[in-house]
Motif scaffolding. Structure first.
Motif, mmCIF file in Angstrom:
data_model
loop_
_atom_site.group_PDB
_atom_site.id
_atom_site.type_symbol
_atom_site.label_atom_id
_atom_site.label_comp_id
_atom_site.label_asym_id
_atom_site.label_seq_id
_atom_site.Cartn_x
_atom_site.Cartn_y
_atom_site.Cartn_z
ATOM 1 N N VAL A 184 -8.044 1.990 -10.624
ATOM 2 C CA VAL A 184 -8.187 0.602 -10.184
ATOM 3 C C VAL A 184 -7.437 0.359 -8.880
ATOM 4 O O VAL A 184 -7.938 -0.322 -7.988
ATOM 5 C CB VAL A 184 -7.723 -0.374 -11.298
ATOM 6 C CG1 VAL A 184 -7.676 -1.797 -10.792
ATOM 7 C CG2 VAL A 184 -8.656 -0.274 -12.504
ATOM 8 N N LEU A 185 -6.258 0.965 -8.740
ATOM 9 C CA LEU A 185 -5.464 0.761 -7.524
ATOM 10 C C LEU A 185 -6.078 1.405 -6.291
ATOM 11 O O LEU A 185 -5.755 1.031 -5.174
ATOM 12 C CB LEU A 185 -4.039 1.286 -7.720
ATOM 13 C CG LEU A 185 -3.148 0.475 -8.645
ATOM 14 C CD1 LEU A 185 -1.791 1.153 -8.801
ATOM 15 C CD2 LEU A 185 -2.978 -0.950 -8.149
ATOM 16 N N GLU B 122 0.852 -1.181 0.000
ATOM 17 C CA GLU B 122 0.000 0.000 0.000
ATOM 18 C C GLU B 122 0.891 1.236 0.000
ATOM 19 O O GLU B 122 1.914 1.270 0.668
ATOM 20 C CB GLU B 122 -0.868 -0.024 1.254
ATOM 21 C CG GLU B 122 -1.964 0.985 1.268
ATOM 22 C CD GLU B 122 -2.881 0.790 2.468
ATOM 23 O OE1 GLU B 122 -2.755 1.587 3.409
ATOM 24 O OE2 GLU B 122 -3.690 -0.163 2.448
ATOM 25 N N LYS B 123 0.506 2.224 -0.791
ATOM 26 C CA LYS B 123 1.273 3.470 -0.852
ATOM 27 C C LYS B 123 0.287 4.625 -0.964
ATOM 28 O O LYS B 123 -0.686 4.550 -1.698
ATOM 29 C CB LYS B 123 2.197 3.455 -2.070
ATOM 30 C CG LYS B 123 3.059 4.684 -2.171
ATOM 31 C CD LYS B 123 4.142 4.481 -3.203
ATOM 32 C CE LYS B 123 5.038 5.682 -3.292
ATOM 33 N NZ LYS B 123 6.164 5.646 -2.435
ATOM 34 N N THR B 124 0.546 5.692 -0.207
ATOM 35 C CA THR B 124 -0.284 6.888 -0.273
ATOM 36 C C THR B 124 0.462 7.940 -1.069
ATOM 37 O O THR B 124 1.650 8.180 -0.834
ATOM 38 C CB THR B 124 -0.598 7.421 1.136
ATOM 39 O OG1 THR B 124 -1.266 6.398 1.872
ATOM 40 C CG2 THR B 124 -1.485 8.649 1.068
ATOM 41 N N ILE B 125 -0.235 8.542 -2.010
ATOM 42 C CA ILE B 125 0.353 9.603 -2.827
ATOM 43 C C ILE B 125 -0.603 10.786 -2.839
ATOM 44 O O ILE B 125 -1.813 10.602 -2.920
ATOM 45 C CB ILE B 125 0.691 9.118 -4.249
ATOM 46 C CG1 ILE B 125 1.411 10.215 -5.030
ATOM 47 C CG2 ILE B 125 -0.527 8.639 -4.969
ATOM 48 C CD1 ILE B 125 2.119 9.725 -6.261
ATOM 49 N N LEU C 247 -4.428 9.768 -2.167
ATOM 50 C CA LEU C 247 -4.942 8.510 -2.703
ATOM 51 C C LEU C 247 -4.136 7.362 -2.133
ATOM 52 O O LEU C 247 -2.909 7.404 -2.119
ATOM 53 C CB LEU C 247 -4.832 8.493 -4.231
ATOM 54 C CG LEU C 247 -5.656 9.515 -4.980
ATOM 55 C CD1 LEU C 247 -5.379 9.401 -6.473
ATOM 56 C CD2 LEU C 247 -7.136 9.314 -4.716
ATOM 57 N N VAL C 248 -4.836 6.353 -1.667
ATOM 58 C CA VAL C 248 -4.178 5.154 -1.163
ATOM 59 C C VAL C 248 -4.206 4.133 -2.284
ATOM 60 O O VAL C 248 -5.272 3.701 -2.728
ATOM 61 C CB VAL C 248 -4.893 4.604 0.085
ATOM 62 C CG1 VAL C 248 -4.201 3.339 0.566
ATOM 63 C CG2 VAL C 248 -4.925 5.658 1.188
ATOM 64 N N ALA D 175 5.108 5.694 -8.348
ATOM 65 C CA ALA D 175 4.293 4.964 -7.360
ATOM 66 C C ALA D 175 3.629 3.757 -8.017
ATOM 67 O O ALA D 175 3.539 2.689 -7.410
ATOM 68 C CB ALA D 175 3.244 5.896 -6.745
ATOM 69 N N ILE D 176 3.164 3.921 -9.236
ATOM 70 C CA ILE D 176 2.524 2.806 -9.947
ATOM 71 C C ILE D 176 3.540 1.704 -10.199
ATOM 72 O O ILE D 176 3.259 0.520 -9.986
ATOM 73 C CB ILE D 176 1.907 3.293 -11.276
ATOM 74 C CG1 ILE D 176 0.685 4.161 -10.978
ATOM 75 C CG2 ILE D 176 1.517 2.113 -12.162
ATOM 76 C CD1 ILE D 176 0.142 4.889 -12.188
ATOM 77 N N VAL D 177 4.742 2.074 -10.627
ATOM 78 C CA VAL D 177 5.781 1.093 -10.915
ATOM 79 C C VAL D 177 6.166 0.322 -9.660
ATOM 80 O O VAL D 177 6.357 -0.883 -9.689
ATOM 81 C CB VAL D 177 7.014 1.779 -11.536
ATOM 82 C CG1 VAL D 177 8.199 0.827 -11.604
ATOM 83 C CG2 VAL D 177 6.676 2.309 -12.913
#
Length: 94
Positions: free
Chosen positions: A57-58, A2-5, A12-13, A91-93
């Motif tokens: 989607v994420l 999980e990453k918050t940006i 967005l989580v 973040a997506i990568v």
């Protein structure tokens, strides 16, 4: 994972789950990624659309939330912020 940006005024989580990509958009994620690899500068909209589809989607959208609803929640001036878009792509990568 999980990453918050932070994008604009939203946090967005992102969760590593791309299972619903094809169900939501009718295309294969990796085909879309391949399609944008050789995009010319004048077609940057295609790249941005795929990036934001992945983010959508994420974020595990709410039941019934559409991609259009999701995008309407953004201040699209963020599209002119190259550093923010780079962070989002990274973040997506990850």
């Amino acid at each position: 994972m999980e990453k918050t940006i932070e994008i604009g005024n939203q946090n967005l989580v992102l969760r590593s789950s791309l299972i619903n990509y094809k169900a939501r958009f009718g295309t294969e994620l990796f085909n879309d990624i391949k399609r944008i690899e050789d995009v010319k500068e004048e077609n940057i909209t295609d790249v941005l659309e795929v990036i934001f589809r992945i983010v959508f989607v994420l974020t595990n959208p709410k039941e019934g939330e559409t991609f259009e609803d999701f995008m309407n929640g953004f201040d699209l001036s963020i599209l002119s912020d190259a550093k923010l878009l780079e962070r989002l792509s990274n973040a997506i990568v990850e």
